[in-house]
Design an enzyme around this catalytic site. Sequence first.
Site, PDB file in Angstrom:
ATOM      1  N   LYS A   1       0.828  -1.215   0.000  1.00  0.00           N
ATOM      2  CA  LYS A   1       0.000   0.000   0.000  1.00  0.00           C
ATOM      3  C   LYS A   1       0.862   1.266   0.000  1.00  0.00           C
ATOM      4  O   LYS A   1       0.595   2.202  -0.747  1.00  0.00           O
ATOM      5  CB  LYS A   1      -0.933   0.011   1.217  1.00  0.00           C
ATOM      6  CG  LYS A   1      -1.926  -1.128   1.257  1.00  0.00           C
ATOM      7  CD  LYS A   1      -2.928  -0.969   2.391  1.00  0.00           C
ATOM      8  CE  LYS A   1      -2.265  -0.949   3.766  1.00  0.00           C
ATOM      9  NZ  LYS A   1      -1.567  -2.217   4.085  1.00  0.00           N
TER      10      LYS A   1
ATOM     11  N   ARG B   1      -9.075   1.848   9.890  1.00  0.00           N
ATOM     12  CA  ARG B   1      -8.627   0.475  10.146  1.00  0.00           C
ATOM     13  C   ARG B   1      -9.790  -0.436  10.544  1.00  0.00           C
ATOM     14  O   ARG B   1      -9.654  -1.657  10.479  1.00  0.00           O
ATOM     15  CB  ARG B   1      -7.577   0.461  11.263  1.00  0.00           C
ATOM     16  CG  ARG B   1      -6.222   0.988  10.865  1.00  0.00           C
ATOM     17  CD  ARG B   1      -5.199   0.729  11.939  1.00  0.00           C
ATOM     18  NE  ARG B   1      -3.917   1.321  11.623  1.00  0.00           N
ATOM     19  CZ  ARG B   1      -2.986   0.750  10.876  1.00  0.00           C
ATOM     20  NH1 ARG B   1      -3.218  -0.448  10.372  1.00  0.00           N
ATOM     21  NH2 ARG B   1      -1.848   1.350  10.637  1.00  0.00           N
TER      22      ARG B   1
ATOM     23  N   ARG C   1      12.076  -7.523   3.642  1.00  0.00           N
ATOM     24  CA  ARG C   1      11.983  -6.062   3.708  1.00  0.00           C
ATOM     25  C   ARG C   1      13.097  -5.482   4.576  1.00  0.00           C
ATOM     26  O   ARG C   1      13.454  -6.046   5.607  1.00  0.00           O
ATOM     27  CB  ARG C   1      10.607  -5.647   4.250  1.00  0.00           C
ATOM     28  CG  ARG C   1      10.351  -4.159   4.094  1.00  0.00           C
ATOM     29  CD  ARG C   1       8.883  -3.843   4.015  1.00  0.00           C
ATOM     30  NE  ARG C   1       8.176  -4.004   5.271  1.00  0.00           N
ATOM     31  CZ  ARG C   1       6.912  -3.633   5.460  1.00  0.00           C
ATOM     32  NH1 ARG C   1       6.220  -3.103   4.466  1.00  0.00           N
ATOM     33  NH2 ARG C   1       6.331  -3.813   6.620  1.00  0.00           N
TER      34      ARG C   1
ATOM     35  N   ARG D   1      13.175  -4.859  10.598  1.00  0.00           N
ATOM     36  CA  ARG D   1      12.340  -4.486  11.744  1.00  0.00           C
ATOM     37  C   ARG D   1      11.801  -5.728  12.439  1.00  0.00           C
ATOM     38  O   ARG D   1      11.544  -6.753  11.797  1.00  0.00           O
ATOM     39  CB  ARG D   1      11.150  -3.624  11.291  1.00  0.00           C
ATOM     40  CG  ARG D   1      11.517  -2.310  10.650  1.00  0.00           C
ATOM     41  CD  ARG D   1      10.283  -1.454  10.444  1.00  0.00           C
ATOM     42  NE  ARG D   1       9.174  -2.220   9.883  1.00  0.00           N
ATOM     43  CZ  ARG D   1       7.918  -1.797   9.857  1.00  0.00           C
ATOM     44  NH1 ARG D   1       7.618  -0.625  10.368  1.00  0.00           N
ATOM     45  NH2 ARG D   1       6.969  -2.542   9.326  1.00  0.00           N
TER      46      ARG D   1
ATOM     47  N   ARG E   1       0.050 -10.089  12.857  1.00  0.00           N
ATOM     48  CA  ARG E   1      -0.525  -8.878  12.259  1.00  0.00           C
ATOM     49  C   ARG E   1      -1.571  -9.231  11.203  1.00  0.00           C
ATOM     50  O   ARG E   1      -2.586  -8.536  11.064  1.00  0.00           O
ATOM     51  CB  ARG E   1       0.581  -8.021  11.640  1.00  0.00           C
ATOM     52  CG  ARG E   1       1.523  -7.390  12.670  1.00  0.00           C
ATOM     53  CD  ARG E   1       2.673  -6.675  12.009  1.00  0.00           C
ATOM     54  NE  ARG E   1       2.232  -5.512  11.273  1.00  0.00           N
ATOM     55  CZ  ARG E   1       2.952  -4.906  10.319  1.00  0.00           C
ATOM     56  NH1 ARG E   1       4.126  -5.398   9.980  1.00  0.00           N
ATOM     57  NH2 ARG E   1       2.495  -3.847   9.719  1.00  0.00           N
TER      58      ARG E   1
END
Length: 210
Positions: free
Chosen positions: A13, A88, A123, A156, A167
């Site tokens: 996104k 959200r 990532r 991360r 998540r």
Amino acid sequence: MRLILLGAPGAGKGTQAEILSRELGIPTISTGNILRAAIREGTAVGLKAKALIDAGKLVDDETIMGIVSERLAKDDCARGYILDGVPRTIPQAEAMEAMGIEIDAALSIEIADETIVERMSGRRTCKNCSQTFHVVYNPPKQDGVCDFCGGELTIRRDDAPETVKARLETYHRETEPLKAFYQARGKLVCVDNQPSIEETTAVIRSALGI
């Protein structure tokens, strides 16, 4: 154009929002960024959010919506905006409607959970400017170094497989119901994730007619 970007964490996104923002000449409104900006600027809602954060509490929906409303009232949003990370939940979407915040489309990037786990493990995020890269899909010019500021790229904790799976569970439970919410309003536009960033951008352009 007034857009909401939907999709699981890691669906791309943020990357697509940057591209659309540049092409359409409208700002991307990211919840985290505007929250930090409101706190930095010392707005009334920003001060309320800071007090909650300092007390170790979550920022409630009313405060989040107040910050979004403040940001959308700025001049650069007059021609449109892209909302990334808000709403959200359905209560947040209902609050936006009650505040008169209108959208033209809710764009959902569809991608399998297994692909996201694989993608996010590759990532890398800059320690300094938070720019993100991917070792396969969007590698930096120099391994481990940010193209934009020269900062160190790190993995991360949020991108660890077990964290990603947790998540995704939260997304399916709390955020994915927004697809039905916007479909009922004739606003939902779904696109399938493609093998490359450029191909995904192309199907988004086609779906939105831009």
